[in-house]
Design a protein around this motif. Structure first.
Motif, PDB file in Angstrom:
ATOM      1  N   TRP A 135       0.827  -1.210   0.000  1.00 11.20           N
ATOM      2  CA  TRP A 135       0.000   0.000   0.000  1.00 11.20           C
ATOM      3  C   TRP A 135       0.860   1.259   0.000  1.00 11.20           C
ATOM      4  CZ3 TRP A 135      -4.424  -1.103  -1.672  1.00 11.20           C
ATOM      5  CH2 TRP A 135      -5.081  -2.287  -1.300  1.00 11.20           C
ATOM      6  N   ALA A 136       2.002   1.228   0.690  1.00  9.19           N
ATOM      7  CA  ALA A 136       2.909   2.375   0.667  1.00  9.19           C
ATOM      8  C   ALA A 136       3.478   2.581  -0.736  1.00  9.19           C
ATOM      9  CB  ALA A 136       4.035   2.183   1.677  1.00  9.19           C
ATOM     10  N   ALA A 137       3.821   1.467  -1.395  1.00  5.09           N
ATOM     11  CA  ALA A 137       4.347   1.560  -2.759  1.00  5.09           C
ATOM     12  C   ALA A 137       3.310   2.143  -3.706  1.00  5.09           C
ATOM     13  CB  ALA A 137       4.794   0.180  -3.239  1.00  5.09           C
ATOM     14  N   LEU A 138       2.048   1.709  -3.562  1.00  3.83           N
ATOM     15  CA  LEU A 138       0.986   2.235  -4.418  1.00  3.83           C
ATOM     16  C   LEU A 138       0.725   3.713  -4.137  1.00  3.83           C
ATOM     17  CD1 LEU A 138      -1.539  -0.752  -4.401  1.00  3.83           C
ATOM     18  CD2 LEU A 138      -0.294   0.137  -6.387  1.00  3.83           C
ATOM     19  N   ALA A 139       0.757   4.079  -2.846  1.00  4.75           N
ATOM     20  CA  ALA A 139       0.526   5.489  -2.492  1.00  4.75           C
ATOM     21  C   ALA A 139       1.605   6.378  -3.090  1.00  4.75           C
ATOM     22  CB  ALA A 139       0.492   5.642  -0.976  1.00  4.75           C
ATOM     23  N   ARG A 140       2.853   5.966  -2.942  1.00  5.27           N
ATOM     24  CA  ARG A 140       3.952   6.785  -3.465  1.00  5.27           C
ATOM     25  C   ARG A 140       3.941   6.823  -4.991  1.00  5.27           C
ATOM     26  NH1 ARG A 140       8.668   9.115  -1.979  1.00  5.27           N
ATOM     27  NH2 ARG A 140      10.298   9.165  -3.563  1.00  5.27           N
ATOM     28  N   THR A 141       3.716   5.672  -5.610  1.00  9.61           N
ATOM     29  CA  THR A 141       3.696   5.618  -7.073  1.00  9.61           C
ATOM     30  C   THR A 141       2.567   6.471  -7.632  1.00  9.61           C
ATOM     31  OG1 THR A 141       4.627   3.383  -7.055  1.00  9.61           O
ATOM     32  CG2 THR A 141       3.510   4.092  -9.069  1.00  9.61           C
ATOM     33  N   GLY A 142       1.377   6.361  -7.015  1.00  9.09           N
ATOM     34  CA  GLY A 142       0.250   7.168  -7.476  1.00  9.09           C
ATOM     35  C   GLY A 142       0.519   8.652  -7.349  1.00  9.09           C
ATOM     36  N   MET A 164       2.662  13.718   0.115  1.00  8.04           N
ATOM     37  CA  MET A 164       2.421  12.272   0.078  1.00  8.04           C
ATOM     38  C   MET A 164       3.693  11.523  -0.329  1.00  8.04           C
ATOM     39  SD  MET A 164       0.296   9.782   0.465  1.00  8.04           S
ATOM     40  CE  MET A 164      -1.211  10.758   0.647  1.00  8.04           C
ATOM     41  N   ILE A 165       4.380  12.029  -1.344  1.00 10.98           N
ATOM     42  CA  ILE A 165       5.623  11.397  -1.798  1.00 10.98           C
ATOM     43  C   ILE A 165       6.663  11.411  -0.673  1.00 10.98           C
ATOM     44  CG2 ILE A 165       7.532  11.559  -3.442  1.00 10.98           C
ATOM     45  CD1 ILE A 165       5.521  12.871  -5.393  1.00 10.98           C
ATOM     46  N   ARG A 166       6.735  12.551   0.002  1.00 10.01           N
ATOM     47  CA  ARG A 166       7.750  12.712   1.060  1.00 10.01           C
ATOM     48  C   ARG A 166       7.496  11.794   2.240  1.00 10.01           C
ATOM     49  NH1 ARG A 166      11.819  12.766   3.207  1.00 10.01           N
ATOM     50  NH2 ARG A 166      12.933  14.451   4.256  1.00 10.01           N
ATOM     51  N   LEU A 167       6.234  11.562   2.571  1.00  7.92           N
ATOM     52  CA  LEU A 167       5.901  10.793   3.773  1.00  7.92           C
ATOM     53  C   LEU A 167       5.937   9.291   3.576  1.00  7.92           C
ATOM     54  CD1 LEU A 167       2.940  12.976   5.110  1.00  7.92           C
ATOM     55  CD2 LEU A 167       5.277  12.832   6.030  1.00  7.92           C
ATOM     56  N   MET A 168       5.838   8.844   2.330  1.00  7.69           N
ATOM     57  CA  MET A 168       5.832   7.398   2.086  1.00  7.69           C
ATOM     58  C   MET A 168       7.262   6.837   2.123  1.00  7.69           C
ATOM     59  SD  MET A 168       2.783   6.220   1.904  1.00  7.69           S
ATOM     60  CE  MET A 168       2.548   7.312   3.294  1.00  7.69           C
ATOM     61  N   PRO A 169       7.479   5.740   2.848  1.00  5.44           N
ATOM     62  CA  PRO A 169       8.839   5.227   3.029  1.00  5.44           C
ATOM     63  C   PRO A 169       9.357   4.409   1.846  1.00  5.44           C
ATOM     64  CG  PRO A 169       7.284   3.844   4.187  1.00  5.44           C
ATOM     65  CD  PRO A 169       6.487   4.998   3.637  1.00  5.44           C
ATOM     66  N   VAL A 170       8.465   3.934   0.991  1.00  2.00           N
ATOM     67  CA  VAL A 170       8.880   3.033  -0.082  1.00  2.00           C
ATOM     68  C   VAL A 170       9.404   3.837  -1.254  1.00  2.00           C
ATOM     69  CG1 VAL A 170       8.135   1.232  -1.677  1.00  2.00           C
ATOM     70  CG2 VAL A 170       7.241   1.297   0.648  1.00  2.00           C
ATOM     71  N   ARG A 171      10.535   3.438  -1.782  1.00  2.00           N
ATOM     72  CA  ARG A 171      11.131   4.090  -2.942  1.00  2.00           C
ATOM     73  C   ARG A 171      10.941   3.188  -4.154  1.00  2.00           C
ATOM     74  NH1 ARG A 171      12.199   9.381  -1.518  1.00  2.00           N
ATOM     75  NH2 ARG A 171      12.413   9.302   0.745  1.00  2.00           N
ATOM     76  N   GLY A 172      10.794   3.816  -5.316  1.00  3.02           N
ATOM     77  CA  GLY A 172      10.645   3.035  -6.531  1.00  3.02           C
ATOM     78  C   GLY A 172       9.208   2.885  -6.944  1.00  3.02           C
ATOM     79  N   MET A 173       9.017   2.160  -8.066  1.00  4.76           N
ATOM     80  CA  MET A 173       7.700   2.033  -8.659  1.00  4.76           C
ATOM     81  C   MET A 173       6.959   0.793  -8.197  1.00  4.76           C
ATOM     82  SD  MET A 173       7.178   4.642 -10.619  1.00  4.76           S
ATOM     83  CE  MET A 173       5.971   4.155 -11.828  1.00  4.76           C
TER      84      MET A 173
END
Length: 336
Positions: free
Chosen positions: A232-239, A325-334
């Protein structure tokens, strides 16, 4: 991931040759309708269709004239009332539902089966006519194969929510639009009739997609917070990344369409804000958006005659929300 628009560029009034502001519907000097010829053409075709009994199509043509008219004009009010009358008349002309029962009685015990098959055929025909459904299935398949089932489905859903943001905003304004079409591996778009629509309205429609994309990313972030599942973190950051990328004010991206409503001063304000957010949050995507605004400030050929403070605030709020949102999400990458 953009809303496709096809505005007709009319630079001078055809009656008095006065130079027109971009997106103008009425000449400031002689008060003539800018798109009067197109309106006359639509009216003639619609009246012909009414005379031949094709009320549904006539209604569509009348409604196509709404974006060419000022929203509060008497002509626009008349079209809306007339379209309602045509819709009611078309409903009265349609055969009553009792015809299904008649078929059932004539065919005896096979009647219900025949009715189900007939309705199923109509339903399937409608479904397969939708480029939306077929293209979305192909879209899901591409990202399922690339990133796995869960991330692929989630990614496709994020793009769908973004495009539905455009679609819903267009429809709530009473404007014609088609369901989203997806281009596997490239993105998606919503085709709509923006002829004569004011620049500020076009900007709001363009920004509605990234706004919907932010809320979709926020929902994924909340699920990550509740479950600690990195998917979910990956999806949040990617979105959030994709929606922010789409706000770069160039070409057919949503940011480029929204920037058309901004004055030179407002573009400078957003350029400065992006550089400030880049320095504070450390997210390089802000720098890319700032470069886009630099292009808009120094190389754009035209600026609107009137500023749009609402568009400036809308743009900045969506941009800042996505950056946070990008800054707060810990997951990097797509992908997770």
């Amino acid at each position: 991931m953009s809303s496709t628009i096809t505005p007709e560029l009319i630079r001078n009034c055809k009656r008095c040759s006065n130079e027109l502001a971009p997106g103008a519907l009425v000449c400031d000097q002689c008060h003539a309708l800018v798109h009067s010829e197109k309106l006359d053409q639509l009216a003639a075709e619609a009246k012909h269709l009414e005379a031949t009994g094709n009320l549904r199509r006539a209604r569509e043509l009348w409604l196509m004239g709404l974006p060419l008219l000022p929203q509060n004009s008497r002509q626009a009010s008349w079209i809306q009332d007339h379209a309602g009358s045509l819709d009611a008349a078309a409903n009265r002309m349609e055969p009553p539902p009792e015809s299904d029962n008649k078929w059932a009685r004539n065919l005896g015990p096979m009647g219900p089966v025949a009715i189900l098959l007939a309705k199923g055929k109509v339903l399937l025909t409608a479904i397969f006519k939708l480029k939306f459904l077929l293209s979305f299935v192909a879209f899901i398949g591409i990202y399922w194969a690339a990133f796995g089932m869960m991330f692929g489905l989630g990614f496709a859903a994020l793009i769908l929510i973004h495009e539905m943001g455009h679609f819903i905003d267009i429809k709530r304004r009473g404007l014609p639009a088609e369901m989203p079409v997806f281009l596997p591996g490239l993105g998606a778009y919503v085709r709509w009739q923006a002829l004569g629509v004011p620049l500020e309205t076009r900007a709001a429609v363009s920004l509605a997609g990234p706004l919907a994309g932010f809320f979709a990313a926020l929902a994924c972030a909340m699920l990550w917070w509740q479950t600690s599942n990195p998917l979910w973190a990956a999806l949040a950051r990617t979105g959030a990344l994709l929606n922010m990328l789409n706000l770069i004010p160039v070409w057919v991206l949503d940011g480029g369409q929204a920037a058309l409503a901004l004055s030179k001063t407002e573009r400078i304000i957003l350029l400065t804000a992006c550089l400030g957010l880049w320095l504070v949050l450390g997210e390089n995507m802000f720098f890319l958006v700032a470069l886009g605004f630099g292009y808009q400030v120094f190389f754009a050929g035209h600026f609107p005659s009137r500023p749009s403070r609402a568009t400036t605030i809308y743009f900045l709020l969506v941009l800042t929300a996505l950056g946070l949102m990008i800054r707060l999400m810990p997951v990097r990458g797509m992908a997770p």
